[in-house]
Structure formats: structure tokens, C-alpha cells
Scaffold this motif. Structure first.
Motif, PDB file in Angstrom:
ATOM      1  N   PRO A  13       0.848  -1.198   0.000  1.00  0.00           N
ATOM      2  CA  PRO A  13       0.000   0.000   0.000  1.00  0.00           C
ATOM      3  C   PRO A  13       0.883   1.248   0.000  1.00  0.00           C
ATOM      4  N   THR A  14       0.856   2.002  -1.066  1.00  0.00           N
ATOM      5  CA  THR A  14       1.793   3.130  -1.184  1.00  0.00           C
ATOM      6  C   THR A  14       1.055   4.444  -1.393  1.00  0.00           C
ATOM      7  N   GLY A  15       0.052   4.689  -0.594  1.00  0.00           N
ATOM      8  CA  GLY A  15      -0.663   5.959  -0.694  1.00  0.00           C
ATOM      9  C   GLY A  15       0.188   7.136  -0.279  1.00  0.00           C
ATOM     10  N   SER A  16       1.006   6.959   0.779  1.00  0.00           N
ATOM     11  CA  SER A  16       1.930   8.012   1.201  1.00  0.00           C
ATOM     12  C   SER A  16       3.234   7.851   0.434  1.00  0.00           C
ATOM     13  N   LEU A  17       3.759   8.966  -0.085  1.00  0.00           N
ATOM     14  CA  LEU A  17       4.979   8.895  -0.878  1.00  0.00           C
ATOM     15  C   LEU A  17       6.189   8.554  -0.023  1.00  0.00           C
ATOM     16  N   GLY A  18       7.162   7.869  -0.648  1.00  0.00           N
ATOM     17  CA  GLY A  18       8.435   7.586  -0.008  1.00  0.00           C
ATOM     18  C   GLY A  18       8.570   6.224   0.621  1.00  0.00           C
ATOM     19  N   MET A  19       7.513   5.402   0.625  1.00  0.00           N
ATOM     20  CA  MET A  19       7.550   4.149   1.368  1.00  0.00           C
ATOM     21  C   MET A  19       7.906   2.931   0.521  1.00  0.00           C
ATOM     22  N   GLY A  20       7.844   3.046  -0.810  1.00  0.00           N
ATOM     23  CA  GLY A  20       7.972   1.864  -1.658  1.00  0.00           C
ATOM     24  C   GLY A  20       9.271   1.115  -1.502  1.00  0.00           C
ATOM     25  N   LEU A  21      10.388   1.833  -1.396  1.00  0.00           N
ATOM     26  CA  LEU A  21      11.680   1.162  -1.256  1.00  0.00           C
ATOM     27  C   LEU A  21      11.791   0.454   0.088  1.00  0.00           C
ATOM     28  N   SER A  22      11.208   1.028   1.128  1.00  0.00           N
ATOM     29  CA  SER A  22      11.209   0.356   2.432  1.00  0.00           C
ATOM     30  C   SER A  22      10.457  -0.973   2.348  1.00  0.00           C
ATOM     31  N   PHE A  23       9.303  -0.960   1.688  1.00  0.00           N
ATOM     32  CA  PHE A  23       8.578  -2.210   1.474  1.00  0.00           C
ATOM     33  C   PHE A  23       9.428  -3.184   0.668  1.00  0.00           C
ATOM     34  N   GLY A  24      10.073  -2.669  -0.395  1.00  0.00           N
ATOM     35  CA  GLY A  24      10.901  -3.526  -1.236  1.00  0.00           C
ATOM     36  C   GLY A  24      12.044  -4.155  -0.466  1.00  0.00           C
ATOM     37  N   ASN A  25      12.677  -3.374   0.408  1.00  0.00           N
ATOM     38  CA  ASN A  25      13.742  -3.929   1.247  1.00  0.00           C
ATOM     39  C   ASN A  25      13.235  -5.082   2.097  1.00  0.00           C
ATOM     40  N   GLY A  26      12.077  -4.891   2.715  1.00  0.00           N
ATOM     41  CA  GLY A  26      11.512  -5.941   3.558  1.00  0.00           C
ATOM     42  C   GLY A  26      11.203  -7.200   2.782  1.00  0.00           C
ATOM     43  N   ILE A  27      10.634  -7.019   1.575  1.00  0.00           N
ATOM     44  CA  ILE A  27      10.313  -8.172   0.731  1.00  0.00           C
ATOM     45  C   ILE A  27      11.585  -8.911   0.322  1.00  0.00           C
ATOM     46  N   ALA A  28      12.625  -8.146  -0.056  1.00  0.00           N
ATOM     47  CA  ALA A  28      13.877  -8.765  -0.478  1.00  0.00           C
ATOM     48  C   ALA A  28      14.562  -9.493   0.681  1.00  0.00           C
ATOM     49  N   LEU A  29      14.557  -8.890   1.849  1.00  0.00           N
ATOM     50  CA  LEU A  29      15.173  -9.533   3.010  1.00  0.00           C
ATOM     51  C   LEU A  29      14.418 -10.806   3.406  1.00  0.00           C
ATOM     52  N   ALA A  30      13.094 -10.762   3.346  1.00  0.00           N
ATOM     53  CA  ALA A  30      12.301 -11.955   3.660  1.00  0.00           C
ATOM     54  C   ALA A  30      12.580 -13.061   2.649  1.00  0.00           C
ATOM     55  N   GLY A  31      12.695 -12.676   1.366  1.00  0.00           N
ATOM     56  CA  GLY A  31      12.999 -13.666   0.346  1.00  0.00           C
ATOM     57  C   GLY A  31      14.353 -14.309   0.572  1.00  0.00           C
TER      58      GLY A  31
END
Length: 279
Positions: free
Chosen positions: A117-135
Motif C-alpha cells: 500500500p503506497t498511498g503516502s509517498l516515499g515508502m515503496g523502497l522500504s517495502f521492497g527492502n523488507g520483501i527482499a530480506l524476507a525472500g
């Protein structure tokens, strides 16, 4: 690798996606035209050339991930998701209606294919980091592609996240910056200049490249250089045009969030159709 036949096909897809976007928005209601149109070619190159992604792979944990960090431009992603069959094309017209699966900003709880959910700007890379680390922790092998806006880079969280990406050597993350040079209140340079973007990412430990964000051949050639196997993440800075494909929308912030008149709608439709037909 990209070739002339694939480029021609992608150009056709890009034109059709612009038309689908226009018809989805229609006229008489306010939508985010400018940034959605500037990112269409980037989205087309990712979904229909680069990414390991399809309707059949939705339950495959090793499929690639896509995050539209500038969430107001998610309509460009909706068009791509409908083309690969995650929901009917007819559903596009339900955008921003009460109860629809297609809201003005991404809702991963409702919409197939949305990762964050990226309604607020600036959060997408943080989500991406979490997804990559979990993977990584789960022994999976996939790439994470994130589209960000240049105005969005004014957010401090972006640079905290960029530092994290490099620190943990998340080389399977690729950010594509849609540098259309305008944001809701004016030009990015006037509101808060973010240049030089590529050098900033490099200072944070990334590799960076630059390309014409509407030249599908060039975009794909840059993406061909990204394997996701190294230690360094990649930022591709894409020079784009706000409102690309509709002449009266181009290179202005006026259509960032705007409602077309019926006359403007038909002018835009004619222009996009001409591009598709090459006239």
C-alpha cells in the motif's frame, strides 16, 4: 535480449495501455493523469519484457515483485495487470468508485497483483527492502522492481531506505525513477531540487544508469544489464515527460490531478489513436 521485433511489440503495447488508461479515467472526474502517463512505458517494459511475472505465476514464491512507490500512478499498473488477466479489462472503469477493487492508490488487500500500500509517498523502497530480506531468509530467488517519482525523492525515508538496501547488499532490487520533472505544486526543481539523482544513489552505495524513459528499446537494454545476482542495487533514472502522449498535458503540473472535459477527452483519444496507428 531485446530485438527490433520485441521493441515494436512493446511500442504497440505502450500505445494501447495509454488508450486503456484514458478510457479508464474518461472525463468529468478527477484523476492522476500526468504521472500515470509518464510511467506507462516503464511499466510496459517491466511487465511485458523484463519481469518473471504472469497470471500463471501468481502463486509462485519465486516470481518477481513490482511496487508502484508513487502510489497515485497505480492506474498505469492497473492497466498492465488487466492485460495479463488478473482482472477483466471492463473492471478498469470502476476506478475510485465506492467498494471497487481499484482505488486511486494501491490496496494490496483487495487488488490482485498489488504488493504494497503506497498511498503516502516515499515508502515503496522500504517495502521492497523488507520483501527482499524476507525472500533471502526463505531461500527464494526473485527480483524486486520499484517505480518512484522524482518529486517523491524529496522524502527523507527514501534515502534511509536506500542506505538500508546497500548496507544489506540487496542486489536484487532495481529502482526506476520516473523523472518527469513536475509534481503536484509545480516543477520539482522549484519545489525542492533533487538532482543529481544518479550521483546521490551512487553515494549511498548503489549503481546507477540513465535512459530515455519513453524509448522502450533503451529501457529494455538497461534492464538487460540488471541480473539481480550481485551485491549492489541498481537505480535507473528515466527521463520522462509528464502527461506523455497527450499534447496539452505534456510538461506541466496542471494535469497532475485533473478532470477532463468531454471535449478534452476526445482530443486526447484522437492523439493517442494517431500514435498507435503511426500517423
Amino acid at each position: 535480449m531485446i530485438d527490433d521485433q520485441k521493441i515494436a511489440k512493446l511500442k504497440q503495447i505502450g500505445g494501447e495501455m495509454r488508450m486503456d488508461l484514458l478510457h479508464m479515467f474518461s472525463h468529468g472526474k478527477v484523476h492522476h493523469f500526468g504521472g500515470s502517463l509518464s510511467s506507462i512505458d516503464i511499466v510496459a517494459a517491466l511487465y511485458f519484457y523484463k519481469m518473471n511475472y504472469s497470471k500463471e505465476l501468481m502463486n509462485d514464491e519465486n516470481r518477481d515483485r513490482f511496487i508502484m512507490s508513487k502510489g497515485h500512478s497505480v492506474p498505469a499498473q492497473y492497466v498492465a495487470l488487466s492485460r495479463i488477466g488478473l482482472f477483466p479489462k471492463e473492471e478498469l472503469k470502476s476506478i475510485k468508485r465506492l467498494g471497487t477493487r481499484l482505488q486511486g492508490h494501491p490496496d494490496y488487500r483487495k487488488t490482485p497483483g498489488i504488493e504494497a500500500p503506497t498511498g503516502s509517498l516515499g515508502m515503496g523502497l522500504s517495502f521492497g527492502n523488507g520483501i527482499a530480506l524476507a525472500g533471502r531468509r526463505n531461500g527464494l530467488s526473485f527480483n524486486v522492481f520499484i517505480v518512484m517519482g522524482d518529486g517523491e525523492l524529496q522524502e527523507g525515508q527514501v534515502w534511509e531506505a536506500a542506505m538500508t538496501t546497500a548496507h544489506y547488499k540487496l542486489g536484487n532490487i532495481c529502482v526506476l525513477v520516473d523523472q518527469n520533472k513536475f509534481q503536484s505544486q509545480g516543477s520539482v526543481a522549484d519545489v525542492m531540487c533533487v538532482d543529481p539523482i544518479g550521483l546521490k544513489f551512487e553515494a549511498f552505495g548503489w549503481d546507477s544508469m540513465r535512459c530515455d524513459g519513453h524509448d522502450l528499446g533503451e529501457i529494455c537494454k538497461k534492464l538487460d544489464q540488471f541480473s539481480g545476482k550481485g551485491d549492489k542495487p541498481l537505480a535507473i533514472i528515466c527521463d520522462t515527460v509528464k502527461g506523455k502522449g497527450i499534447s496539452f498535458m505534456e510538461n506541466t503540473h496542471a494535469f497532475h490531478n485533473y478532470g477532463l472535459s468531454e471535449e478534452q477527452f476526445h482530443i486526447a483519444e484522437k492523439e493517442i489513436l494517431g500514435t498507435i496507428r503511426g500517423v
